[in-house]
Design an enzyme around this catalytic site. Structure first.
Site, PDB file in Angstrom:
ATOM      1  N   LYS A   1       0.905  -1.349  -0.059  1.00  0.00           N
ATOM      2  CA  LYS A   1       0.199  -0.052  -0.093  1.00  0.00           C
ATOM      3  C   LYS A   1       0.845   1.364   0.085  1.00  0.00           C
ATOM      4  O   LYS A   1       0.611   2.242  -0.654  1.00  0.00           O
ATOM      5  CB  LYS A   1      -0.998   0.006   1.214  1.00  0.00           C
ATOM      6  CG  LYS A   1      -1.803   1.174   1.325  1.00  0.00           C
ATOM      7  CD  LYS A   1      -3.108   0.918   2.067  1.00  0.00           C
ATOM      8  CE  LYS A   1      -2.909   1.083   3.491  1.00  0.00           C
ATOM      9  NZ  LYS A   1      -3.871   1.295   4.411  1.00  0.00           N
ATOM     10  N   SER A   2       1.868   1.311   0.680  1.00  0.00           N
ATOM     11  CA  SER A   2       2.747   2.352   0.920  1.00  0.00           C
ATOM     12  C   SER A   2       3.404   2.711  -0.440  1.00  0.00           C
ATOM     13  O   SER A   2       3.708   3.816  -0.912  1.00  0.00           O
ATOM     14  CB  SER A   2       3.889   2.237   1.974  1.00  0.00           C
ATOM     15  OG  SER A   2       3.470   1.868   3.162  1.00  0.00           O
TER      16      SER A   2
ATOM     17  N   ARG B   1       2.703   5.986  -3.264  1.00  0.00           N
ATOM     18  CA  ARG B   1       3.851   6.712  -3.927  1.00  0.00           C
ATOM     19  C   ARG B   1       3.803   6.522  -5.252  1.00  0.00           C
ATOM     20  O   ARG B   1       4.371   7.556  -6.012  1.00  0.00           O
ATOM     21  CB  ARG B   1       4.891   6.436  -3.084  1.00  0.00           C
ATOM     22  CG  ARG B   1       5.067   6.891  -1.778  1.00  0.00           C
ATOM     23  CD  ARG B   1       6.071   6.140  -0.826  1.00  0.00           C
ATOM     24  NE  ARG B   1       6.132   6.689   0.660  1.00  0.00           N
ATOM     25  CZ  ARG B   1       5.479   6.489   1.555  1.00  0.00           C
ATOM     26  NH1 ARG B   1       4.471   5.740   1.410  1.00  0.00           N
ATOM     27  NH2 ARG B   1       5.683   7.120   2.906  1.00  0.00           N
TER      28      ARG B   1
ATOM     29  N   GLY C   1      -5.114   8.010   5.533  1.00  0.00           N
ATOM     30  CA  GLY C   1      -4.224   8.930   6.112  1.00  0.00           C
ATOM     31  C   GLY C   1      -2.955   9.273   5.576  1.00  0.00           C
ATOM     32  O   GLY C   1      -2.449  10.254   5.235  1.00  0.00           O
TER      33      GLY C   1
ATOM     34  N   SER D   1       8.508   9.490  11.420  1.00  0.00           N
ATOM     35  CA  SER D   1       7.250   9.221  10.693  1.00  0.00           C
ATOM     36  C   SER D   1       7.505   9.438   9.339  1.00  0.00           C
ATOM     37  O   SER D   1       7.927  10.525   8.792  1.00  0.00           O
ATOM     38  CB  SER D   1       6.297  10.309  11.077  1.00  0.00           C
ATOM     39  OG  SER D   1       5.132  10.266  10.160  1.00  0.00           O
TER      40      SER D   1
ATOM     41  N   GLN E   1       5.389   9.147   6.914  1.00  0.00           N
ATOM     42  CA  GLN E   1       4.422   9.969   6.310  1.00  0.00           C
ATOM     43  C   GLN E   1       4.812  11.413   6.324  1.00  0.00           C
ATOM     44  O   GLN E   1       4.735  12.065   5.284  1.00  0.00           O
ATOM     45  CB  GLN E   1       2.957   9.787   6.838  1.00  0.00           C
ATOM     46  CG  GLN E   1       2.246   8.620   6.758  1.00  0.00           C
ATOM     47  CD  GLN E   1       0.850   8.280   7.395  1.00  0.00           C
ATOM     48  OE1 GLN E   1       0.549   9.143   7.855  1.00  0.00           O
ATOM     49  NE2 GLN E   1       0.296   7.125   7.239  1.00  0.00           N
TER      50      GLN E   1
ATOM     51  N   ASP F   1       2.466  -0.700  11.784  1.00  0.00           N
ATOM     52  CA  ASP F   1       1.034  -1.210  11.371  1.00  0.00           C
ATOM     53  C   ASP F   1       0.733  -2.597  11.725  1.00  0.00           C
ATOM     54  O   ASP F   1      -0.102  -3.021  11.744  1.00  0.00           O
ATOM     55  CB  ASP F   1       0.931  -1.011   9.850  1.00  0.00           C
ATOM     56  CG  ASP F   1       0.687   0.383   9.488  1.00  0.00           C
ATOM     57  OD1 ASP F   1       0.339   1.054  10.141  1.00  0.00           O
ATOM     58  OD2 ASP F   1       1.036   0.555   8.150  1.00  0.00           O
TER      59      ASP F   1
ATOM     60  N   ARG G   1      -7.142  -3.133   9.960  1.00  0.00           N
ATOM     61  CA  ARG G   1      -6.080  -4.011  10.617  1.00  0.00           C
ATOM     62  C   ARG G   1      -6.755  -4.683  11.986  1.00  0.00           C
ATOM     63  O   ARG G   1      -6.347  -5.734  12.044  1.00  0.00           O
ATOM     64  CB  ARG G   1      -4.635  -3.305  10.851  1.00  0.00           C
ATOM     65  CG  ARG G   1      -4.193  -2.663   9.402  1.00  0.00           C
ATOM     66  CD  ARG G   1      -3.051  -2.318   9.537  1.00  0.00           C
ATOM     67  NE  ARG G   1      -2.493  -1.485   8.655  1.00  0.00           N
ATOM     68  CZ  ARG G   1      -2.074  -2.154   7.388  1.00  0.00           C
ATOM     69  NH1 ARG G   1      -1.961  -3.489   7.206  1.00  0.00           N
ATOM     70  NH2 ARG G   1      -1.681  -1.502   6.256  1.00  0.00           N
TER      71      ARG G   1
END
EC number: 2.5.1.19
Length: 449
Positions: free
Chosen positions: A28-29, A33, A101, A174, A176, A326, A400
């Site tokens: 997902k990350s 991107r 988020g 972080s 993000q 996560d 999750r």
């Protein structure tokens, strides 16, 4: 969501061990991107393995609204024709980021350094999540933000006409926030510097290099200093998205806990800044073997062979949290079913996830009979309770947490029910079918069927 009606599901011990070979959805990350960087590049990028969960589809829609041409090809690949850095335009409508988020925070960085106006919102869960951690440092580039109290969505962004480069030390690790600042730095004159106190996932740095940006990363104390040369010309570059290690965590832990199980998960991303859970499970006595190691799109990849194991309790250092932030709910499930006590340290970041994930994980375990306490930012779990299961878990729109509770039911003494499974598809489309294909016993409650 396809329905406003909650979809309650129940899981229990399967009649036979879990077995089979699977792939999990794309990371997902990396998927978020890939769409953003491809949308800022010159030319057309082909993305294979993109996670087609709701969170990522929101990012695709947002980049399309900002001017990039984003479409899914007939063979399942995604094609993104970018605008070039500085080429985005104001969207005609509000950007709805759903439950994501990551998408909202990273997009703040994109918008901050472009001379455009945009408004972002999200679902009820995302509108509760704080954005101040990104909008405060991003304001230094010249962007203007207007948000609800506490920096919460809906959020209006007026991007800088001539963005200034940023120099910022993250108060807490972080990925993000780091990525949002780097995305803003792409359209700023000069060098943007971001100092992180501990290393966090480096997908943004890897992908920036993949598209031709000049990025340097050097050790700095216990963390790293990242420097980005602003206003590069990003050039389209095809991307293969590896399987998401955060998604692989659920079938891995299920196979470890269900006696006699043996499964193979192909093509999982093995970025060392994402594999803290694998390290922790191995220290707990897990039988996990990595085979066929290779590289795809600048990221290490491998196949995982997982065999049921007798796990023991563990003390997980706080420094490992950024590499597995996560995965703590599913790790907590493993600890509850392990022998002896476990202490998971430094979990403060979990309080600002899709739910207060620390409190929600505590509630999930307690309602199913586990002995667990929270001391500050640490969770202490006394593994090996006499009887686990039998509870109903309130998922609080957290995918999750929902999947972790269903895995708990597969190994507990009594079934475990979740109140709502709709949100699982935001990150792991097809989760139910994949787990049932391995032999898991997961059923929709009759009133929801």
């Amino acid at each position: 969501m396809s329905s406003e009606t909650p979809h309650a599901h129940r899981s229990h011990r399967p009649a036979t061990p879990l077995s089979g070979s699977i792939t999990v959805p794309g990371d997902k990350s990396i998927s978020h991107r890939a769409l953003m960087f491809a949308g800022l590049a010159i030319g057309e990028t082909r993305i294979t393995g993109l996670l087609e969960g709701e969170d990522v589809l929101r990012t695709a829609a947002a980049m399309r609204a900002l001017g990039a041409a984003v479409r899914r090809d007939s063979d399942g690949a995604w094609l993104v024709a970018g605008t070039g850095i500085g080429g985005l335009h104001s969207p005609d409508d509000v950007l709805d980021m759903g439950n994501s988020g990551t998408a909202a925070r990273l997009l703040c960085g994109v918008l901050a350094s472009h001379d455009i106006f945009a408004v972002m919102t999200g679902d009820a869960s995302l509108r509760r999540r704080p954005m101040r951690r990104v909008i405060d440092p991003l304001a230094a580039c010249g962007a203007v933000f207007a948000a609800r109290e506490g920096g919460r969505l809906p959020l209006a962004v007026t991007g800088a006409a001539d963005a200034r480069p940023l120099s910022y030390r993250l108060p807490v690790a972080s990925a993000q926030v780091k990525s949002a600042l780097l995305l803003a730095g792409l359209n700023a004159r000069g060098i943007t510097e971001v100092e992180e106190p501990e290393p966090t996932r480096d997908h943004s740095e890897n992908m920036l290099r993949h598209f031709g940006a000049v990025v340097s990363v050097v050790p700095h104390g216990a963390g790293k200093l990242i420097r980005l040369q602003g206003q590069p010309e990003l050039i389209a570059a095809d991307i293969i998205v590896p399987g998401d290690p955060s998604s692989a965590a659920f079938p891995i832990v299920a196979a470890l806990l269900v006696p006699g199980s043996r499964i193979t998960i192909a093509g999982v991303g093995l970025n060392p800044l994402r594999t803290g859970l694998f390290t922790t499970l191995l220290e707990m006595g897990a039988d996990i073997t990595i085979t066929n190691k290779r590289e795809a799109g600048g990221e290490p990849v491998g196949d995982l062979v997982v065999v049921a194991s007798s796990l023991r309790g563990i003390d997980v250092p706080a420094a490992r949290a950024p590499s597995m932030i996560d995965e703590y709910p599913i790790l907590a499930v493993a600890c509850a079913l392990a022998r002896g006590p476990s202490r998971l340290r430094g979990l403060g970041e979990l309080r600002v996830k899709e739910s207060d994930r620390l409190a929600a994980t505590l509630a999930m375990l307690r309602v199913n009979g586990a002995h667990v306490e929270v001391e500050g930012d640490d969770m202490i779990i006394d593994g090996g309770a006499n009887r686990l299961g039998g509870g109903t878990v309130l998922t609080q729109m957290d995918h999750r947490l929902a999947m972790s509770a269903l895995v708990l039911g597969m190994a507990a003494d009594a079934p475990v029910m979740i109140d709502d499974a709709r949100f699982i598809d935001t990150s792991f489309p097809g989760f139910m079918g994949l787990m049932r294909g391995l032999g898991a016993a997961i059923e929709a409650e009759p009133e929801a069927a």
